[in-house]
Write a protein that holds these residues in place. Sequence first.
Motif, mmCIF file in Angstrom:
data_model
loop_
_atom_site.group_PDB
_atom_site.id
_atom_site.type_symbol
_atom_site.label_atom_id
_atom_site.label_comp_id
_atom_site.label_asym_id
_atom_site.label_seq_id
_atom_site.Cartn_x
_atom_site.Cartn_y
_atom_site.Cartn_z
ATOM 1 N N LYS A 39 7.807 -23.192 -79.662
ATOM 2 C CA LYS A 39 6.750 -23.137 -80.673
ATOM 3 C C LYS A 39 5.579 -24.050 -80.317
ATOM 4 C CE LYS A 39 5.898 -23.891 -85.583
ATOM 5 N NZ LYS A 39 6.481 -24.344 -86.849
ATOM 6 N N LEU A 40 5.878 -25.275 -79.890
ATOM 7 C CA LEU A 40 4.821 -26.253 -79.631
ATOM 8 C C LEU A 40 4.110 -26.046 -78.297
ATOM 9 C CD1 LEU A 40 6.580 -29.489 -80.914
ATOM 10 C CD2 LEU A 40 4.729 -28.240 -82.021
ATOM 11 N N MET A 41 4.828 -25.592 -77.290
ATOM 12 C CA MET A 41 4.236 -25.486 -75.957
ATOM 13 C C MET A 41 3.528 -24.155 -75.717
ATOM 14 S SD MET A 41 4.625 -28.295 -74.476
ATOM 15 C CE MET A 41 4.951 -29.520 -75.688
ATOM 16 N N GLY A 42 3.900 -23.147 -76.446
ATOM 17 C CA GLY A 42 3.240 -21.858 -76.302
ATOM 18 C C GLY A 42 3.795 -21.036 -75.149
ATOM 19 N N ASN A 43 3.355 -19.783 -75.077
ATOM 20 C CA ASN A 43 3.879 -18.840 -74.085
ATOM 21 C C ASN A 43 3.595 -19.238 -72.644
ATOM 22 O OD1 ASN A 43 4.933 -17.205 -76.083
ATOM 23 N ND2 ASN A 43 3.100 -15.933 -76.206
ATOM 24 N N GLY A 44 2.442 -19.856 -72.396
ATOM 25 C CA GLY A 44 2.085 -20.254 -71.032
ATOM 26 C C GLY A 44 3.089 -21.221 -70.432
ATOM 27 N N VAL A 45 3.399 -22.271 -71.158
ATOM 28 C CA VAL A 45 4.347 -23.279 -70.667
ATOM 29 C C VAL A 45 5.769 -22.718 -70.682
ATOM 30 C CG1 VAL A 45 5.349 -25.559 -71.116
ATOM 31 C CG2 VAL A 45 2.892 -25.215 -71.358
ATOM 32 N N VAL A 46 6.115 -21.977 -71.720
ATOM 33 C CA VAL A 46 7.465 -21.431 -71.843
ATOM 34 C C VAL A 46 7.779 -20.484 -70.681
ATOM 35 C CG1 VAL A 46 8.964 -19.965 -73.263
ATOM 36 C CG2 VAL A 46 7.606 -21.752 -74.328
ATOM 37 N N SER A 47 6.780 -19.752 -70.202
ATOM 38 C CA SER A 47 7.019 -18.830 -69.088
ATOM 39 C C SER A 47 7.372 -19.571 -67.792
ATOM 40 C CB SER A 47 5.817 -17.919 -68.872
ATOM 41 O OG SER A 47 4.699 -18.665 -68.421
ATOM 42 N N LYS A 81 6.496 -37.294 -79.685
ATOM 43 C CA LYS A 81 6.070 -37.423 -81.080
ATOM 44 C C LYS A 81 5.992 -36.054 -81.749
ATOM 45 C CE LYS A 81 2.374 -39.214 -83.948
ATOM 46 N NZ LYS A 81 0.986 -39.605 -84.018
ATOM 47 N N MET A 82 5.384 -35.071 -81.082
ATOM 48 C CA MET A 82 5.238 -33.730 -81.652
ATOM 49 C C MET A 82 6.600 -33.062 -81.856
ATOM 50 S SD MET A 82 1.879 -32.391 -79.503
ATOM 51 C CE MET A 82 2.562 -30.776 -79.350
ATOM 52 N N MET A 83 7.488 -33.214 -80.883
ATOM 53 C CA MET A 83 8.818 -32.605 -80.991
ATOM 54 C C MET A 83 9.599 -33.210 -82.149
ATOM 55 S SD MET A 83 9.407 -30.196 -78.676
ATOM 56 C CE MET A 83 11.164 -30.155 -78.388
ATOM 57 N N ASN A 84 9.586 -34.533 -82.253
ATOM 58 C CA ASN A 84 10.309 -35.195 -83.347
ATOM 59 C C ASN A 84 9.751 -34.801 -84.709
ATOM 60 O OD1 ASN A 84 12.287 -36.540 -81.866
ATOM 61 N ND2 ASN A 84 10.949 -38.277 -81.464
ATOM 62 N N GLU A 85 8.420 -34.659 -84.804
ATOM 63 C CA GLU A 85 7.818 -34.228 -86.062
ATOM 64 C C GLU A 85 8.253 -32.806 -86.398
ATOM 65 O OE1 GLU A 85 3.593 -34.781 -85.729
ATOM 66 O OE2 GLU A 85 3.764 -36.953 -85.899
ATOM 67 N N GLU A 86 8.270 -31.935 -85.405
ATOM 68 C CA GLU A 86 8.677 -30.547 -85.620
ATOM 69 C C GLU A 86 10.150 -30.462 -86.035
ATOM 70 O OE1 GLU A 86 8.393 -26.481 -85.942
ATOM 71 O OE2 GLU A 86 6.731 -27.846 -85.597
ATOM 72 N N LEU A 87 10.989 -31.310 -85.436
ATOM 73 C CA LEU A 87 12.422 -31.306 -85.725
ATOM 74 C C LEU A 87 12.749 -32.003 -87.043
ATOM 75 C CD1 LEU A 87 13.611 -32.127 -82.120
ATOM 76 C CD2 LEU A 87 13.889 -29.937 -83.294
ATOM 77 N N GLY A 88 11.839 -32.831 -87.521
ATOM 78 C CA GLY A 88 12.050 -33.519 -88.792
ATOM 79 C C GLY A 88 12.912 -34.762 -88.690
ATOM 80 N N GLU A 89 13.245 -35.170 -87.486
ATOM 81 C CA GLU A 89 14.012 -36.405 -87.277
ATOM 82 C C GLU A 89 13.797 -36.881 -85.843
ATOM 83 O OE1 GLU A 89 18.361 -35.871 -87.217
ATOM 84 O OE2 GLU A 89 17.956 -33.747 -87.500
ATOM 85 N N ASN A 90 14.127 -38.139 -85.586
ATOM 86 C CA ASN A 90 13.923 -38.716 -84.263
ATOM 87 C C ASN A 90 15.108 -38.419 -83.350
ATOM 88 O OD1 ASN A 90 11.367 -39.798 -84.717
ATOM 89 N ND2 ASN A 90 12.212 -41.653 -85.599
#
Length: 98
Positions: A39-47, A81-90
């Motif tokens: 979700k955070l990295m988008g299709n370009g990075v995920v590919s 930081k972005m991943m932890n915010e998306e996951l809702g926990e550290n």
Amino acid sequence: MTKRLNEFQSMEDLMKDVIKENKLTKGMNQISVKEAWAKLMGNGVVSYTSKVELNGKTLVVKLKSSVLREELSYGKEKIIKMMNEELGENLISKIMLS
């Protein structure tokens, strides 16, 4: 199964109880981390991503592009930081790009 505490329990609370009782937290975190990365990295990075897994508190990401790996290495703290915010926990304290 645990005893019913009250007549009504939210579905979210019920699912958390089932996950905790059956010791599924680690596996659910793995799934959540993969979904958050996509979700955070988008299709370009995920590919260019071949593997994403949580190893303790370390996020291990295997990339197919050395250029992308170098580019992402400059923003490791922001990604954490972005991943932890998306996951809702550290859940993540370190990222290893390979």
